[in-house]
Design an enzyme around this catalytic site. Structure first.
Site, mmCIF file in Angstrom:
data_model
loop_
_atom_site.group_PDB
_atom_site.id
_atom_site.type_symbol
_atom_site.label_atom_id
_atom_site.label_comp_id
_atom_site.label_asym_id
_atom_site.label_seq_id
_atom_site.Cartn_x
_atom_site.Cartn_y
_atom_site.Cartn_z
ATOM 1 N N TYR A 14 -0.997 9.251 6.442
ATOM 2 C CA TYR A 14 0.227 8.587 5.436
ATOM 3 C C TYR A 14 0.992 9.129 4.663
ATOM 4 C CZ TYR A 14 -2.148 4.635 8.166
ATOM 5 O OH TYR A 14 -2.974 3.878 9.027
ATOM 6 N N HIS A 19 6.476 4.211 3.812
ATOM 7 C CA HIS A 19 5.669 3.327 3.255
ATOM 8 C C HIS A 19 4.918 3.850 1.969
ATOM 9 C CE1 HIS A 19 4.974 -1.133 4.156
ATOM 10 N NE2 HIS A 19 3.873 -0.916 4.789
ATOM 11 N N TYR A 64 -5.306 -0.098 1.658
ATOM 12 C CA TYR A 64 -4.169 -0.285 2.564
ATOM 13 C C TYR A 64 -3.336 -1.215 2.249
ATOM 14 C CZ TYR A 64 -6.981 3.033 5.545
ATOM 15 O OH TYR A 64 -7.622 4.072 6.298
ATOM 16 N N ASN A 66 -1.544 -3.863 3.263
ATOM 17 C CA ASN A 66 -1.636 -5.460 3.441
ATOM 18 C C ASN A 66 -2.758 -5.910 2.575
ATOM 19 O OD1 ASN A 66 0.181 -4.687 5.455
ATOM 20 N ND2 ASN A 66 -0.898 -5.269 7.029
ATOM 21 N N ASN A 113 4.697 -6.342 3.227
ATOM 22 C CA ASN A 113 3.291 -7.138 3.137
ATOM 23 C C ASN A 113 2.601 -6.869 2.015
ATOM 24 O OD1 ASN A 113 3.739 -8.390 5.592
ATOM 25 N ND2 ASN A 113 3.027 -6.571 6.906
#
Length: 190
Positions: A14, A19, A64, A66, A113
Site C-alpha cells: 500500500y 489511500h 487498515y 476501514n 471509510n
C-alpha cells in the site's frame, strides 16, 4: 497536546498509494520536525515530539483503513485529549483535484471509510481534518482499485508538493488555529 492521525493501510503493498497519502503527510511531518515515528502502541505506529512549540503525537493506524476508528478511539482515551480541538485527521479525498488541500473543523465522511469508522467510534464528526486531493476516479474504474493505485508520473510532483504544504498546514493549525489554516491553504492551486 495534539494527536495527528494520518490515514492509510499498513504494509509494502500500500506504500505510496492514493489511500496512503495520510501516512505520507505523517512521514513528511516526522522528517520536518525531527520526530521518530516508530513506537508500536494503540493499534498504531506513533511518534512523540513538538510542532510549533506544542506537544504532538503523530499516528499511523495499523488497523487498515476501514477500522481506523479503533486506533483513534484508543489513543484519545489513553491521552485524554479534547477530540474536537486537539485531534487532526489527514485523509485522501477523490472529490478534490490532485494536490488540492481542504482543511475543515468538522464534516461528514464524504464516503471515506476511514473517516466513517472514526466518526462511528467518536460518536460525532466534529474533529479537524486535512483532506488531501487525489483526483476523481476515472469512469470505468473500480473505486477500491483507484484509491489503492499509485500516482502517475506527473501526479507525483503535485503530490510531493501537497504533502509538504499539508505538513506546513499542521503547524498553522496548531499555532494560529484552523481558521487561519483554512484561509491560507484552502485555495485552489495553493
Amino acid at each position: 497536546m495534539y494527536i495527528i492521525v494520518g490515514l492509510g493501510n499498513p504494509g509494502k503493498d500500500y506504500e505510496n498509494t492514493r489511500h496512503n497519502i495520510g501516512f505520507m503527510v505523517i512521514d513528511e511531518a516526522a522528517g520536518k520536525y525531527n520526530i521518530s515515528v516508530s513506537e508500536k502502541k494503540h493499534k498504531a505506529i506513533i511518534g512523540k515530539g513538538y510542532i510549533g512549540g506544542q506537544k504532538v503525537i503523530l499516528v499511523k493506524p495499523q488497523t487498515y483503513m476501514n477500522l481506523s476508528g479503533e486506533s483513534v478511539r484508543d489513543i484519545i482515551d489513553y491521552y485524554k485529549i479534547e477530540e474536537k480541538t486537539e485531534l487532526i485527521v489527514i485523509s485522501d479525498d477523490i472529490s478534490l483535484d490532485v494536490g488540492q488541500l481542504r482543511i475543515r473543523k468538522k464534516g461528514s465522511a464524504g464516503g471515506h471509510n476511514g473517516l466513517k469508522n472514526i466518526i462511528l467510534h467518536l460518536g460525532h464528526d466534529e474533529f479537524q481534518r486535512i483532506r488531501m486531493g487525489v483526483g476523481e476516479k476515472p469512469s470505468g474504474y473500480d473505486l477500491a482499485d483507484y484509491v489503492l493505485g499509485h500516482f502517475s508520473g506527473e501526479e507525483k510532483a503535485q503530490i510531493a508538493d501537497a504533502v509538504k504544504k499539508a505538513a506546513e498546514a499542521l503547524e498553522v493549525i496548531i499555532t494560529e488555529g484552523p481558521d487561519a489554516a483554512m484561509n491560507q491553504f484552502n485555495k485552489k492551486g495553493r
